[in-house]
Design an enzyme around this catalytic site. Structure first.
Site, PDB file in Angstrom:
ATOM      1  N   GLY A 239       0.749  -1.252   0.000  1.00 30.75           N
ATOM      2  CA  GLY A 239       0.000   0.000   0.000  1.00 30.75           C
ATOM      3  C   GLY A 239       0.770   1.287   0.000  1.00 30.75           C
ATOM      4  N   GLU A 273       3.893  -6.606   1.511  1.00 31.16           N
ATOM      5  CA  GLU A 273       3.359  -6.961   0.183  1.00 31.16           C
ATOM      6  C   GLU A 273       3.313  -5.754  -0.749  1.00 31.16           C
ATOM      7  OE1 GLU A 273      -0.540  -8.343   1.188  1.00 31.16           O
ATOM      8  OE2 GLU A 273       0.171 -10.139   2.220  1.00 31.16           O
ATOM      9  N   PRO A 274       4.421  -5.101  -1.009  1.00 31.80           N
ATOM     10  CA  PRO A 274       4.360  -3.924  -1.872  1.00 31.80           C
ATOM     11  C   PRO A 274       4.190  -4.300  -3.344  1.00 31.80           C
ATOM     12  CG  PRO A 274       6.642  -4.377  -1.295  1.00 31.80           C
ATOM     13  CD  PRO A 274       5.799  -5.414  -0.589  1.00 31.80           C
ATOM     14  N   GLY A 275       3.404  -3.544  -4.059  1.00 31.85           N
ATOM     15  CA  GLY A 275       3.254  -3.745  -5.501  1.00 31.85           C
ATOM     16  C   GLY A 275       3.613  -2.463  -6.230  1.00 31.85           C
ATOM     17  N   ARG A 276       2.710  -1.506  -6.105  1.00 26.78           N
ATOM     18  CA  ARG A 276       2.852  -0.237  -6.820  1.00 26.78           C
ATOM     19  C   ARG A 276       4.219   0.429  -6.581  1.00 26.78           C
ATOM     20  NH1 ARG A 276      -1.731   3.069  -7.660  1.00 26.78           N
ATOM     21  NH2 ARG A 276      -2.709   1.892  -5.984  1.00 26.78           N
ATOM     22  N   TYR A 316     -10.297   5.471 -11.756  1.00 22.35           N
ATOM     23  CA  TYR A 316     -10.057   6.100 -10.445  1.00 22.35           C
ATOM     24  C   TYR A 316      -9.907   7.607 -10.561  1.00 22.35           C
ATOM     25  CZ  TYR A 316      -8.426   1.299  -9.702  1.00 22.35           C
ATOM     26  OH  TYR A 316      -8.304  -0.058  -9.669  1.00 22.35           O
ATOM     27  N   CYS A 342     -14.865   3.520 -27.890  1.00 17.37           N
ATOM     28  CA  CYS A 342     -16.150   4.208 -28.029  1.00 17.37           C
ATOM     29  C   CYS A 342     -16.828   4.439 -26.686  1.00 17.37           C
ATOM     30  CB  CYS A 342     -17.047   3.385 -28.945  1.00 17.37           C
ATOM     31  SG  CYS A 342     -16.272   3.214 -30.533  1.00 17.37           S
ATOM     32  N   GLU A 343     -16.200   5.214 -25.844  1.00 17.73           N
ATOM     33  CA  GLU A 343     -16.773   5.600 -24.549  1.00 17.73           C
ATOM     34  C   GLU A 343     -16.177   6.939 -24.162  1.00 17.73           C
ATOM     35  OE1 GLU A 343     -17.357   3.198 -21.299  1.00 17.73           O
ATOM     36  OE2 GLU A 343     -17.282   1.303 -22.393  1.00 17.73           O
TER      37      GLU A 343
HETATM   38  N1  LLP Z   1      -1.688  -6.913  -0.635  1.00 14.79           N
HETATM   39  C1  LLP Z   1      -3.016  -7.026  -0.832  1.00 14.79           C
HETATM   40  C2  LLP Z   1      -3.785  -7.993  -0.052  1.00 14.79           C
HETATM   41  C3  LLP Z   1      -3.629  -6.194  -1.785  1.00 14.79           C
HETATM   42  O1  LLP Z   1      -4.948  -6.299  -1.978  1.00 14.79           O
HETATM   43  C4  LLP Z   1      -2.864  -5.263  -2.513  1.00 14.79           C
HETATM   44  C5  LLP Z   1      -3.482  -4.393  -3.511  1.00 14.79           C
HETATM   45  C6  LLP Z   1      -1.474  -5.202  -2.282  1.00 14.79           C
HETATM   46  C7  LLP Z   1      -0.926  -6.046  -1.323  1.00 14.79           C
HETATM   47  C8  LLP Z   1      -0.569  -4.275  -3.032  1.00 14.79           C
HETATM   48  O2  LLP Z   1      -0.849  -2.947  -2.811  1.00 14.79           O
HETATM   49  P1  LLP Z   1       0.145  -1.821  -3.409  1.00 14.79           P
HETATM   50  O3  LLP Z   1       1.446  -1.938  -2.673  1.00 14.79           O
HETATM   51  O4  LLP Z   1       0.307  -2.073  -4.848  1.00 14.79           O
HETATM   52  O5  LLP Z   1      -0.566  -0.578  -3.125  1.00 14.79           O
HETATM   53  N2  LLP Z   1      -5.903  -1.123  -9.215  1.00 14.79           N
HETATM   54  C9  LLP Z   1      -5.661  -0.127  -8.186  1.00 14.79           C
HETATM   55  C10 LLP Z   1      -4.925  -0.709  -7.014  1.00 14.79           C
HETATM   56  C11 LLP Z   1      -5.597  -1.887  -6.387  1.00 14.79           C
HETATM   57  C12 LLP Z   1      -4.857  -2.453  -5.232  1.00 14.79           C
HETATM   58  C13 LLP Z   1      -5.450  -3.739  -4.800  1.00 14.79           C
HETATM   59  N3  LLP Z   1      -4.739  -4.392  -3.762  1.00 14.79           N
HETATM   60  C14 LLP Z   1      -4.930   1.058  -8.777  1.00 14.79           C
HETATM   61  O6  LLP Z   1      -4.659   1.051  -9.973  1.00 14.79           O
HETATM   62  O7  LLP Z   1      -4.666   2.024  -8.075  1.00 14.79           O
END
Ligand code: LLP
Length: 416
Positions: A239, A273-276, A316, A342-343
């Protein structure tokens, strides 16, 4: 983000001009910087070096095999939310012992696959899921390591669609029900209690919500231990936000320090659990201007990428910086940058002021590495965009552009 820089008038990814990539691979094209990706991962490893931890990269942010491989080689684990993500993570060589599985709707098949792989931990989101997992594990002669995903009822102060830690959201088990949940889990023969878990939201700009959530988890973990339950893992989810414009989110270092302050002398193993924050600013979407036309008080700039390729602005209302790949000396113009779908929701920016655009210009949609390609679709029967990885002066395709035959390859026209 230092891996997309201007040299003279040209925007580069590392040592490769983006115009060169557009020429070589066509557009729309996702471009990722290997240096940025590894730097962002490394920043987490260094920040958390003093704490026993596993970084479980959130695969959903960008599940590309080349990206998972790179992170896996650096020691990353994975946070998965589906059987498909388990398949991808394992295929990229990420050991099951570093994989955690979150998600409110794990199917029987997915659960079996994860049990078969012997993943580190299932993050359980409901009591029904807990008993189904116990049954499934029993049938397979296995024991499932679990945590309960706790909904700590904390406002992460982010977009409502990506805010998950509030009582009103579908995620997790209410904090008040957690103790009872663990007691139930403790009575199940094929369940092994391993940890506590939460994930409160995404694109968080403040440390305080993280700290509050961790404090709640720690108080629960303490209570559970005092009742004799073995709690070894503390999963605090992902997050951490990234700068899309001029925001100043906490760095992994600041984040780690905040976490360490709350943890104190706790000996739990930390899972994050970092993604973004690993992949978001390591990627851009390269697109070409097809047409421009005059609108009311502004110009429409129609590009060859659409909402099917990149849905964040539409879904978003997300801001993404958009720049000319080749700096142009034209007067500034108010414009909407829109796709061919087309939106009316098919836009990348509304009322943006940019140096005038003309047919053929290349534009870069910045910070598109996370939740870009992973959320793309073939809506309007537009084949998937290609993806390329750059490392120094080398580049390669990591996903081919989709083809028309891909669009129909899974279809059947039965005679019924
Ligand atoms: N762990 C869990 C259980 C999650 O549901 C998520 C993201 C993450 C980790 C990773 O979060 P991050 O570090 O990436 O913030 N599609 C949306 C974001 C959806 C996030 C869903 N869960 C966007 O484009 O902003």
């Amino acid at each position: 983000m230092h891996s997309f820089t201007r040299r003279g008038k040209e925007l580069f990814c590392e040592d490769v001009a983006l115009s060169e990539l557009a020429h070589r691979y066509g557009t729309p094209l996702y471009v990722y910087s290997h240096a940025a990706l590894t730097r962002h991962y490394q920043a987490y490893e260094e920040a958390f070096a003093g704490i026993s931890h596993i970084i479980c990269y959130a695969v959903k942010a960008n599940p590309s095999g080349a990206i998972l491989n790179t992170l896996g080689e650096m020691g990353s684990g994975a946070d998965i939310v589906s059987g498909g993500e388990l398949y991808r993570a394992m295929r990229a060589g990420i050991p099951a012992s570093r994989i955690v599985y979150s998600g409110v709707g794990k199917t029987k098949r997915e659960t079996e696959e994860a049990l078969d792989a012997d993943i580190l931990m299932f993050n359980i989101e409901s009591f029904t899921e807990l008993s189904v997992l116990n049954e499934t594990a029993g049938r397979m002669g296995k024991k499932a390591r679990i945590s309960l995903r706790i909904n700590p009822d904390i406002d992460p102060v982010t977009h409502p669609y990506i805010s998950t830690g509030l009582r009103k959201s579908k995620f997790g088990i209410p904090f008040e029900a957690a103790l009872e949940g663990y007691k139930r889990a403790g009575r199940l023969t094929n369940i092994e209690i391993a940890g506590v878990d939460c994930h409160i939201g995404s694109q968080l700009m403040l440390l305080e919500p993280f700290k509050q959530a961790i404090r709640r988890l720690l108080s629960l973990a303490g209570e559970l231990r005092s009742q004799g339950y073995g709690i070894a893992l503390l999963d605090i989810g992902g997050g951490l936000g990234i700068p899309y414009a001029d925001e100043k989110p906490p760095s992994p270092g600041e984040y780690a320090k905040a976490v360490a302050d709350v943890l104190g002398n706790e000996k739990l193993k930390l899972l994050i659990e970092p993604g973004r924050s690993i992949v978001g600013n390591a990627g851009i979407l390269l697109t070409q201007v097809l047409y421009t036309k005059k609108g009311e008080g502004k110009r429409f700039v129609i590009v060859d990428a659409g909402m099917n390729d990149f849905i964040r602005p539409c879904l978003y209302d997300a801001y993404h910086e958009i720049v000319h790949v080749y700096e142009v000396d034209r007067s500034m113009e108010l414009c909407d940058i829109v796709g061919p779908v087309c939106e009316s929701g098919d836009f990348f920016a509304l009322n943006r002021t940019l140096p005038g655009c003309v047919r053929g210009d290349l534009l870069a949609v910045m910070s598109a590495g996370a939740y870009g390609s992973s959320m793309s679709s073939v809506y309007n029967s537009r084949p998937l965009a290609a993806e390329a990885l750059v490392k120094g002066s080398a580049s390669a395709i990591i996903r081919e552009r989709g083809t028309y035959s891909d669009l129909t390859s899974m279809e059947a026209i039965p005679e019924l």
